[in-house]
Write an enzyme that holds these catalytic residues in place. Structure first.
Site, PDB file in Angstrom:
ATOM      1  N   SER A   4       0.832  -1.198   0.000  1.00 24.57           N
ATOM      2  CA  SER A   4       0.000   0.000   0.000  1.00 24.57           C
ATOM      3  C   SER A   4       0.874   1.257   0.000  1.00 24.57           C
ATOM      4  O   SER A   4       1.682   1.450  -0.903  1.00 24.57           O
ATOM      5  CB  SER A   4      -0.962  -0.050   1.193  1.00 24.57           C
ATOM      6  OG  SER A   4      -1.967   0.917   1.074  1.00 24.57           O
ATOM      7  N   ASP A 133      -9.401  -5.240  -4.966  1.00 25.46           N
ATOM      8  CA  ASP A 133      -8.886  -4.210  -4.059  1.00 25.46           C
ATOM      9  C   ASP A 133      -9.824  -3.011  -4.088  1.00 25.46           C
ATOM     10  O   ASP A 133      -9.958  -2.343  -5.111  1.00 25.46           O
ATOM     11  CB  ASP A 133      -7.476  -3.811  -4.500  1.00 25.46           C
ATOM     12  CG  ASP A 133      -6.760  -2.911  -3.507  1.00 25.46           C
ATOM     13  OD1 ASP A 133      -7.421  -2.085  -2.858  1.00 25.46           O
ATOM     14  OD2 ASP A 133      -5.529  -3.043  -3.395  1.00 25.46           O
ATOM     15  N   HIS A 162      -7.556  -5.632  -0.623  1.00 24.13           N
ATOM     16  CA  HIS A 162      -6.349  -4.847  -0.365  1.00 24.13           C
ATOM     17  C   HIS A 162      -5.531  -5.471   0.764  1.00 24.13           C
ATOM     18  O   HIS A 162      -4.315  -5.578   0.672  1.00 24.13           O
ATOM     19  CB  HIS A 162      -6.732  -3.404  -0.013  1.00 24.13           C
ATOM     20  CG  HIS A 162      -5.572  -2.480   0.097  1.00 24.13           C
ATOM     21  ND1 HIS A 162      -4.782  -2.157  -0.977  1.00 24.13           N
ATOM     22  CD2 HIS A 162      -5.071  -1.805   1.155  1.00 24.13           C
ATOM     23  CE1 HIS A 162      -3.836  -1.313  -0.588  1.00 24.13           C
ATOM     24  NE2 HIS A 162      -3.985  -1.097   0.709  1.00 24.13           N
TER      25      HIS A 162
END
Length: 182
Positions: A4, A133, A162
């Site tokens: 991320s 995601d 995610h």
């Protein structure tokens, strides 16, 4: 390796300080090249969404992290097997972050353009992304990133959220180890 926002951090580090020091890069659900919608990133997320994140942090960050955990792990999807413990741990980690750094992080992860950083990478890059995601749109991130790096491999994990969890985590770890050994 970075996940991320952390994926953006390692891309920036490797591009600016990694020459001769970094041999391979792995990102998972990473934010580069640019998350916010702009002329150069029409697939991006509108700025108003990030303003809403900042507003949620300021209004009630505890509830914000509880709500975010649901989409982070895809717990709002049919057949989700994420545990309450994982969701609670996500909340706990969010609450450990100070309010000011969490607030400032939104601008950093959403508005930092890392296009040039991706182009500067001269080592193999493994780009992993969950096919479901809900946090970092694959079209604005992984699909663009793999076109910008010199030696990139994109692996999309169908149905994966995610948050790296469960079967997705197991498969991703296996793929990372294969990439490192290769």
């Amino acid at each position: 390796m970075g996940h991320s926002t952390g994926g953006g951090e390692i891309v920036r580090y490797a591009a600016q300080h990694g020459a001769g020091r970094v041999s391979k890069i792995v990102t998972a659900g990473a934010v580069p090249p640019l998350m916010v919608k702009s002329e150069s990133s029409p697939e991006g997320t509108p700025l108003e969404v990030f303003d809403g994140i900042r507003g949620g942090l300021l209004a009630d960050r505890s509830q914000f992290y509880k709500d975010l955990a649901v989409s982070f792990f895809g717990a709002n999807r049919e057949g989700s097997a994420v545990s309450q413990g994982a969701i609670d741990n996500f909340w706990r980690q969010g609450m450990l972050a100070g309010l000011v750094p969490a607030y400032d992080c939104v601008k950093a992860f959403s508005e930092t353009d890392q296009t040039d950083d991706l182009r500067a990478l001269d080592v193999p890059v493994f780009i992993a992304h969950g096919g479901d995601d809900q946090i970092v749109p694959i079209a604005a991130a992984a699909e663009k990133s793999v076109k910008l790096v010199k030696d990139g491999t994109l692996e999309v994990y169908p149905g994966a959220p995610h948050g790296i969890y469960g079967a997705y985590e197991t498969e991703l770890i296996s793929d990372i180890l294969a990439f490192i050994k290769g």
